[in-house]
Design an enzyme around this catalytic site. Structure first.
Site, PDB file in Angstrom:
ATOM      1  N   PHE A  20      43.222  35.794  43.927  1.00 53.08           N
ATOM      2  CA  PHE A  20      42.137  36.015  42.973  1.00 53.08           C
ATOM      3  C   PHE A  20      42.165  34.921  41.913  1.00 53.08           C
ATOM      4  CE2 PHE A  20      39.708  37.798  39.530  1.00 53.08           C
ATOM      5  CZ  PHE A  20      38.645  38.372  40.209  1.00 53.08           C
ATOM      6  N   ARG A  50      35.912  32.815  31.952  1.00 57.49           N
ATOM      7  CA  ARG A  50      34.928  31.904  32.566  1.00 57.49           C
ATOM      8  C   ARG A  50      35.005  30.504  31.972  1.00 57.49           C
ATOM      9  NH1 ARG A  50      31.333  35.000  35.646  1.00 57.49           N
ATOM     10  NH2 ARG A  50      30.845  37.056  34.839  1.00 57.49           N
ATOM     11  N   GLU A  54      26.592  28.502  44.663  1.00 61.21           N
ATOM     12  CA  GLU A  54      27.468  29.661  44.479  1.00 61.21           C
ATOM     13  C   GLU A  54      28.851  29.200  44.036  1.00 61.21           C
ATOM     14  OE1 GLU A  54      28.026  32.502  43.649  1.00 61.21           O
ATOM     15  OE2 GLU A  54      27.808  33.911  45.313  1.00 61.21           O
ATOM     16  N   ASP A  55      29.567  30.077  43.343  1.00 59.04           N
ATOM     17  CA  ASP A  55      30.930  29.724  42.921  1.00 59.04           C
ATOM     18  C   ASP A  55      31.930  29.863  44.065  1.00 59.04           C
ATOM     19  OD1 ASP A  55      30.698  32.485  42.957  1.00 59.04           O
ATOM     20  OD2 ASP A  55      31.581  32.822  40.986  1.00 59.04           O
ATOM     21  N   ASP A 111      33.542  34.740  49.664  1.00 58.29           N
ATOM     22  CA  ASP A 111      34.706  35.581  49.928  1.00 58.29           C
ATOM     23  C   ASP A 111      34.456  36.333  51.243  1.00 58.29           C
ATOM     24  OD1 ASP A 111      37.122  36.844  49.278  1.00 58.29           O
ATOM     25  OD2 ASP A 111      36.131  38.410  48.141  1.00 58.29           O
TER      26      ASP A 111
END
Ligand code: 5GP
Length: 182
Positions: free
Chosen positions: A159, A172, A106-107, A110
């Site tokens: 963010f 991206r 996963e990136d 959160d």
């Protein structure tokens, strides 16, 4: 007219939170640990589309063990439903994971809702083992208890974009991880 339409590029003004060099160094370190932990095995790495694509492709090139890869796509809930934890699979795996050593890639973690759901969903498909590696973690934002097995960096509640992470499908391709201010 937007900055994009005007041909202006504001990206350079965005603060670099992690440089491409810092990311590469850390991805190498994680790859060493994962290679040691899975020595003698051939894990299936499952990238969570689309954000984890860059991380997964860098990570596997530093691994010293054989791996398979597959991808899964899940819906990101809007703010209105975030507390409900409703996550939907948009694209499923191409294969059964029964008996396999599965590593979800996963990136960023959160609220934890996405991975909480994925671990439960994939866990019910009888893998031999199931772990999670995330490049980034924002532990302050958790809505559900979730602890990744491997993590690149803990970051503050800001963010971020770049290195696979988007804002409205933009950014991206940036090599550095940057903070997107309002
Ligand atoms: P969670 O279910 O843990 O709240 O959400 C994880 C997903 O939210 C990530 O896979 C990513 O798509 C998105 N997300 C969370 N924080 C950020 C961020 O700072 N930047 C970007 N671009 N996406 C984020």
């Amino acid at each position: 007219m937007t900055d994009h339409e005007a041909g202006r590029n504001k990206v350079d003004d965005y603060e670099v939170l992690l440089s491409s060099e810092q990311i590469e160094k850390r991805v190498k370190e994680i790859a060493e640990v994962i290679s040691d932990d899975y020595r003698g095995k051939r894990p299936l790495l499952i990238g969570v589309l689309k954000g984890a694509v860059i991380f997964l492709s860098d990570l596997i090139r530093f691994l010293t063990i054989p791996v398979e890869i597959d991808f899964i796509a899940v819906s990101s809930y809007g703010n209105a439903t975030a507390s409900s934890g409703v996550v939907r699979i948009l694209k499923d795996l191409e294969q059964s994971i029964q008996g396999k050593d599965v590593l979800i890639v996963e990136d960023i973690v959160d609220t934890g809702l996405t991975l909480n759901y994925l671990v439960e969903n994939l866990g019910s498909r009888h893998p031999n083992s199931l772990r999670v590696v995330t490049l980034l973690d924002k532990p302050d934002r958790r809505k559900v208890k979730f602890e990744p097995d491997y993590c690149g960096f803990n970051i503050p509640d800001r963010f971020v974009i770049g290195y696979g992470l988007d804002y409205g499908e933009d950014y991206r391709q940036l090599s550095d991880l940057r903070v997107l201010d309002e």
